[in-house]
Design an enzyme around this catalytic site. Structure first.
Site, mmCIF file in Angstrom:
data_model
loop_
_atom_site.group_PDB
_atom_site.id
_atom_site.type_symbol
_atom_site.label_atom_id
_atom_site.label_comp_id
_atom_site.label_asym_id
_atom_site.label_seq_id
_atom_site.Cartn_x
_atom_site.Cartn_y
_atom_site.Cartn_z
ATOM 1 N NE ARG A 232 -4.287 -1.370 0.153
ATOM 2 C CZ ARG A 232 -4.453 -2.411 -0.663
ATOM 3 N NH1 ARG A 232 -3.520 -2.703 -1.540
ATOM 4 N NH2 ARG A 232 -5.557 -3.137 -0.630
ATOM 5 C CD GLU A 261 -3.034 3.346 -5.090
ATOM 6 O OE1 GLU A 261 -1.813 3.126 -5.054
ATOM 7 O OE2 GLU A 261 -3.888 2.434 -5.185
ATOM 8 C CG HIS A 293 -3.044 -0.708 -6.740
ATOM 9 N ND1 HIS A 293 -3.329 -0.096 -5.545
ATOM 10 C CD2 HIS A 293 -3.143 -2.042 -6.490
ATOM 11 C CE1 HIS A 293 -3.595 -1.015 -4.633
ATOM 12 N NE2 HIS A 293 -3.486 -2.207 -5.191
HETATM 13 P P1 NAD Z 1 -1.682 -11.324 4.702
HETATM 14 O O1 NAD Z 1 -2.680 -10.856 5.703
HETATM 15 O O2 NAD Z 1 -1.700 -12.751 4.280
HETATM 16 O O3 NAD Z 1 -0.208 -10.996 5.249
HETATM 17 C C1 NAD Z 1 0.128 -9.831 5.900
HETATM 18 C C2 NAD Z 1 1.265 -10.186 6.850
HETATM 19 O O4 NAD Z 1 1.722 -8.959 7.434
HETATM 20 C C3 NAD Z 1 0.847 -11.104 7.995
HETATM 21 O O5 NAD Z 1 1.749 -12.187 8.107
HETATM 22 C C4 NAD Z 1 0.896 -10.207 9.227
HETATM 23 O O6 NAD Z 1 1.257 -10.897 10.422
HETATM 24 C C5 NAD Z 1 1.959 -9.219 8.819
HETATM 25 N N1 NAD Z 1 1.916 -7.967 9.560
HETATM 26 C C6 NAD Z 1 0.848 -7.323 10.083
HETATM 27 N N2 NAD Z 1 1.242 -6.195 10.685
HETATM 28 C C7 NAD Z 1 2.585 -6.131 10.547
HETATM 29 C C8 NAD Z 1 3.574 -5.207 10.977
HETATM 30 N N3 NAD Z 1 3.246 -4.132 11.688
HETATM 31 N N4 NAD Z 1 4.854 -5.455 10.625
HETATM 32 C C9 NAD Z 1 5.197 -6.553 9.937
HETATM 33 N N5 NAD Z 1 4.305 -7.475 9.524
HETATM 34 C C10 NAD Z 1 3.025 -7.261 9.828
HETATM 35 O O7 NAD Z 1 -1.849 -10.358 3.446
HETATM 36 P P2 NAD Z 1 -1.361 -10.626 1.956
HETATM 37 O O8 NAD Z 1 -2.442 -11.327 1.214
HETATM 38 O O9 NAD Z 1 0.002 -11.218 1.989
HETATM 39 O O10 NAD Z 1 -1.313 -9.128 1.416
HETATM 40 C C11 NAD Z 1 -0.358 -8.210 1.908
HETATM 41 C C12 NAD Z 1 -0.724 -6.818 1.445
HETATM 42 O O11 NAD Z 1 -0.552 -6.733 0.035
HETATM 43 C C13 NAD Z 1 -2.214 -6.471 1.655
HETATM 44 O O12 NAD Z 1 -2.451 -5.973 2.941
HETATM 45 C C14 NAD Z 1 -2.456 -5.433 0.601
HETATM 46 O O13 NAD Z 1 -2.207 -4.173 1.176
HETATM 47 C C15 NAD Z 1 -1.396 -5.713 -0.459
HETATM 48 N N6 NAD Z 1 -1.980 -6.144 -1.738
HETATM 49 C C16 NAD Z 1 -1.635 -5.460 -2.857
HETATM 50 C C17 NAD Z 1 -2.162 -5.844 -4.085
HETATM 51 C C18 NAD Z 1 -1.768 -5.121 -5.346
HETATM 52 O O14 NAD Z 1 -2.487 -5.233 -6.350
HETATM 53 N N7 NAD Z 1 -0.652 -4.414 -5.394
HETATM 54 C C19 NAD Z 1 -3.060 -6.910 -4.172
HETATM 55 C C20 NAD Z 1 -3.356 -7.611 -3.007
HETATM 56 C C21 NAD Z 1 -2.816 -7.220 -1.789
#
Ligand code: NAD
Length: 330
Positions: A232, A261, A293
């Protein structure tokens, strides 16, 4: 179920139409805002995306006009006021995660594109300039990669990097034993920043992670490091990152997201002025590789999102029918 589908993009429409079944979907190209919420009149549900506004006032307006279900087709829920949803007694449906490979592979693509100067190399060849001066990159093999957030997406990136022969460090508030068994070493956030040649962000946006990459954390980064962000935009203080690139502290910023964005990404502004000066500096900086994105934009991820959400709508509909039937039998 009648569903008002905001920020509808043509390629998503194809998948949602394919799996719609008995659901009636109205595709609305406009983003959801307080002004456009009215367009959901006559629908029981809305379906929204990353850059829609799901703040308390918008949700309140939706509720007033009869919407009771909010479905999110994004993985992150940082743009949804979940407390307001609860207070308003509105149901939240969402995709817990589409193909993690789509975003993980986007992160790796951005990284490789940056270190091998692919945009510049491609532009030169197109222009008939076959010189390779100034295009020297480096091997990923043997480098140290730091993954912040080893959930569904971060895990895949970590494993791809292990495959490249990198040393992988990670920071997560919930370390993953299987990943440790695979060779990933969990250390404190500061150590990841200090030791990694490449830092890739995969944690959610929350108050505790807002501007995680800021003036202070950037001073911990190894000089000449590359930062990758497919999570994000607001995880990174863009102003500070641009200054670090100018000062040569950071070698590159490869990103799929930008902190402001919302009004820009996913729309065509090629024949209009782009009035966001920070975005202009970001997109034109030689040390930045930016996409708008599109990490989720693979056939597999879109298909999974459409099927999953529409199944959830059907499941919810069936549950309601059972409840109504039971109530009428009492
Ligand atoms: P997920 O929930 O499976 O994983 C997130 C991880 O971050 C978890 O393991 C959690 O414990 C960890 N976490 C939470 N707070 C934290 C902190 N303060 N410091 C370190 N780690 C922390 O999510 P995901 O499916 O792996 O997605 C991750 C992120 O990717 C989403 O939150 C979203 O913002 C982003 N995303 C982007 C796109 C894109 O098109 N660019 C698409 C999907 C998701």
């Amino acid at each position: 179920m009648t569903i008002a589908f905001f920020s509808a993009l043509p390629f998503e429409q194809t998948w949602f139409e394919r799996y719609a079944g008995n659901h009636q979907i109205t595709f609305i190209p406009k983003a959801l805002t307080l002004q456009t919420a009215e367009l959901a009149k006559g629908h029981r549900a809305i379906c929204a995306f990353v850059n829609d506004d799901l703040s308390q006032s918008v949700l309140g307006r939706l509720k007033q006009i009869g919407v009771s279900i909010v479905a999110m087709r994004s993985v992150g829920l940082d743009n949804v006021d979940q407390e307001a949803l609860e207070t308003l007694n509105m149901k939240l449906l969402h995709v817990p995660g589409h193909s993690p490979y789509s975003v993980a592979e986007q992160a790796v693509t951005l990284l490789l594109g940056m270190i091998r100067h692919l945009p510049e190399a491609h532009n030169r060849v197109r222009a008939g300039n076959f010189s390779i001066d100034g295009l020297m990159g480096y091997d990923l093999h043997g480098k140290t990669v730091g993954i912040i957030g080893t959930g569904r997406i971060g895990k895949v990136v970590a494993r791809i990097m292990l495959g490249f022969g990198c040393h992988v460090l990670a920071y997560d508030i919930r370390p993953d034993q299987k990943l440790m068994d695979d060779g990933v070493r969990y250390v404190l956030l500061e150590k990841v920043l200090q030791q990694a040649d490449i830092v890739s962000l995969h944690c959610p946006l929350a108050p505790s992670t807002y501007h995680l990459i800021n003036t202070q954390s950037l001073t911990s980064l190894k000089p000449g490091a590359i930062l990758v962000n497919t999570a994000r935009g607001p995880l990174v203080d863009t102003e500070v990152v641009l200054a670090a690139l100018d000062a040569g502290l950071l070698l590159g910023y490869a990103t799929d997201v930008y902190e402001n964005e919302r009004p820009w990404f996913h729309y065509d502004y090629s024949d209009q002025p782009i009035t966001d000066e920070l975005l202009n500096r970001l997109r034109c900086h030689p040390g930045v590789l930016l996409t708008a994105h599109q990490g989720f934009l693979t056939e597999e991820a879109l298909r999974q999102t459409a099927r999953f959400l529409l199944n959830q709508f059907s499941f919810y509909d069936n549950q309601q029918t059972v409840l109504v039937t039971k109530a009428s039998m009492c």
